[in-house]
Design a protein around this motif. Structure first.
Motif, short mmCIF file in Angstrom:
data_model
loop_
_atom_site.label_atom_id
_atom_site.label_comp_id
_atom_site.label_asym_id
_atom_site.label_seq_id
_atom_site.Cartn_x
_atom_site.Cartn_y
_atom_site.Cartn_z
N MET A 1 0.85 -1.21 0.00
CA MET A 1 0.00 0.00 0.00
C MET A 1 0.88 1.25 0.00
N SER A 2 0.62 2.18 -0.93
CA SER A 2 1.38 3.42 -0.99
C SER A 2 0.96 4.34 0.13
N ASP A 3 1.83 5.31 0.44
CA ASP A 3 1.53 6.24 1.52
C ASP A 3 0.25 7.01 1.27
N THR A 4 -0.04 7.31 -0.01
CA THR A 4 -1.22 8.11 -0.31
C THR A 4 -2.51 7.37 -0.05
N ASN A 5 -2.43 6.04 0.07
CA ASN A 5 -3.63 5.26 0.40
C ASN A 5 -3.84 5.15 1.90
N ILE A 6 -2.88 5.61 2.66
CA ILE A 6 -3.00 5.62 4.12
C ILE A 6 -3.53 6.99 4.54
N PRO A 7 -4.59 7.06 5.34
CA PRO A 7 -5.12 8.36 5.76
C PRO A 7 -4.05 9.21 6.44
N LEU A 8 -4.13 10.51 6.24
CA LEU A 8 -3.15 11.42 6.82
C LEU A 8 -3.01 11.29 8.33
N PRO A 9 -4.12 11.12 9.09
CA PRO A 9 -3.93 10.94 10.54
C PRO A 9 -3.03 9.77 10.89
N GLU A 10 -3.06 8.71 10.06
CA GLU A 10 -2.18 7.57 10.30
C GLU A 10 -0.75 7.86 9.86
N ARG A 11 -0.62 8.62 8.78
CA ARG A 11 0.72 8.90 8.24
C ARG A 11 1.54 9.75 9.21
N ILE A 12 0.88 10.62 9.95
CA ILE A 12 1.65 11.49 10.86
C ILE A 12 1.31 11.21 12.32
N ARG A 13 0.80 10.01 12.61
CA ARG A 13 0.47 9.67 13.99
C ARG A 13 1.71 9.87 14.88
#
Length: 424
Positions: A1-13
């Motif tokens: 899964m690419s980073d763009t498919n991960i919601p932003l709240p998860e990407r910068i948790r």
């Protein structure tokens, strides 16, 4: 899964407690949770606060800070059997931190299953709830937990959160985003970090990489309205829906009342939560214009607890229509608020002697209870008598609303107290 498919709240948790924004009263340098963690101590905890303020993240980081295994469960899909399996598998030497989201949805047997494990030290419990734990968590379990309140993020915290995302997330940095106005972001997020980040992510997804992009209020409003289903995913419309529901009852619109209630039920809202809100509305918005509304709402609350879904929908619907079509009055709601304000200002005033109880001979000698007139000894069980401190004589807190029942009650009161009013 690419980073763009991960919601932003998860990407910068956040990856450490120091990265948590907006909860300095708990995690600041001298705050209670910070001090406990610095000492290597983690008790069982109940986090109480609105959605999107970091309850899950803080629980995970607390477990990591004391080097303990972390098990995350949801009250929506965890039964007693699963709870007992988790407890049975927990090690005696290093008890895990068991995080339970929406712990207020656990019934008594589920909470009892936790109680024994917490008492024996087999687990450290961290529960998260959006409801007042004093009402939703049984007293035995609550007494073994520290309760901490988490706050909605203020505008400064939301802005800090957004700036951190713009500076740390690869997808956002590529789009060279400049924010000209924050007002709409503040309004739509309503203190919810997850909402703010999801909305920022939605707006950014319309931008091209490699060029400067501007975010202003108009763009935020347009994006939020076009993507409301995505923006409010995972039940984040909770407070907006219940607000629309209560305002429809207050506005005497049974159709809108049923619609918003159906939206909540379809979204997985706890039917007991809906029944509790109607119990409050029955007193706040209907009150003495129709006292039966409170009785029906109370029975609805108990019945929904006993029956459960899907049959509870019928009971909820009946009560909702009754409340929506009932006469309305907020006179007693206003009166108690005024009474509380007055009580705060005049707490120094003593209770008049004739209203005091006199259980001892000494108190009787001091005049306690003297000259009190017992209303039942008089015709119509009423006698003119002052019940307020002398300094507050004539104070009127309750102002009746214009409805049949309260008007009739006022006429009786006027007849009873007419002589006293003439004397004034």
């Amino acid at each position: 899964m690419s980073d763009t498919n991960i919601p932003l709240p998860e990407r910068i948790r956040p990856r450490s407690l120091s990265e948590i924004i907006g909860q300095d009263h708990l995690l600041g340098e001298q705050a209670p949770l910070r001090q406990m963690i610095d000492q290597g101590h983690l008790p069982s905890i109940i986090f109480w606060g609105p959605p999107g303020v970091g309850k899950t993240t803080i629980a995970l980081l607390l477990a990591q800070a004391v080097d303990r295994p972390f098990i995350s469960l949801s009250a929506l899909n965890t039964g007693v059997k699963e709870l007992r399996e988790v407890i049975a598998e927990s090690g005696d030497l290093l008890p895990p931190v068991v995080f339970i989201d929406e712990i207020h949805r656990f019934n008594k047997s589920q909470q009892d299953a936790l109680l024994g494990a917490v008492e024996k030290g087999k687990i450290t419990l961290i529960g998260a709830t959006t409801e007042n734990p004093s009402f939703e968590v049984n007293s035995a379990l609550l007494s073994r937990c520290q309760v901490y309140t988490l706050h909605s993020l203020d505008e400064t915290a939301i802005q800090q959160l957004i700036q951190r995302a713009l500076g740390s997330d690869k997808f956002l940095k590529e789009r060279q985003i400049k924010i000209e106005e924050y007002d709409a972001l503040f309004q739509f997020s309503a203190g919810d970090a997850r909402k703010a980040l999801n909305l920022l992510d939605l707006v950014a997804s319309t931008f091209e990489a490699g060029q400067e992009n501007i975010i202003n209020n108009a763009l935020v409003v347009k994006t939020a309205q076009q993507n409301i289903a995505r923006y409010d995913k995972s039940g984040e419309q909770h407070y907006d829906l219940v607000s629309a529901f209560i305002k429809s009852i207050r506005g005497s619109d049974p159709d809108a009342t049923l619609y918003w209630m159906a939206r909540m039920l379809k979204g997985g809202e706890d039917p007991v939560f809906i029944a509790r809100r109607m119990l409050i509305a029955a007193s706040e918005d209907i009150g003495n214009s129709n006292p039966n509304a409170l009785l029906l709402a109370g029975e609805c609350f108990r019945s929904v607890q006993a029956v459960g879904m899907p049959e509870a929908r019928i009971i909820l619907g009946q009560c909702a229509v009754y409340l929506a079509t009932s006469p309305k009055s907020n006179s007693t709601y206003l009166a108690i608020n005024q009474a509380l304000q007055l009580a705060e200002k005049t707490a120094h005033l003593p209770v008049p002697l004739h209203l005091r109880n006199a259980p001892t001979k000494l108190m009787k000698q001091q005049g306690y209870g003297a000259d009190y007139l017992y209303p039942h000894d008089f015709p119509e069980h009423f006698v003119l008598q002052e019940y307020l401190p002398p300094e507050l004589k004539g104070t009127q807190l309750y102002q009746r609303a214009l409805n049949k029942r309260e008007v009739e009650a006022e006429r009786l009161q006027q007849r009873r107290w007419q002589q006293d009013q003439q004397q004034q």
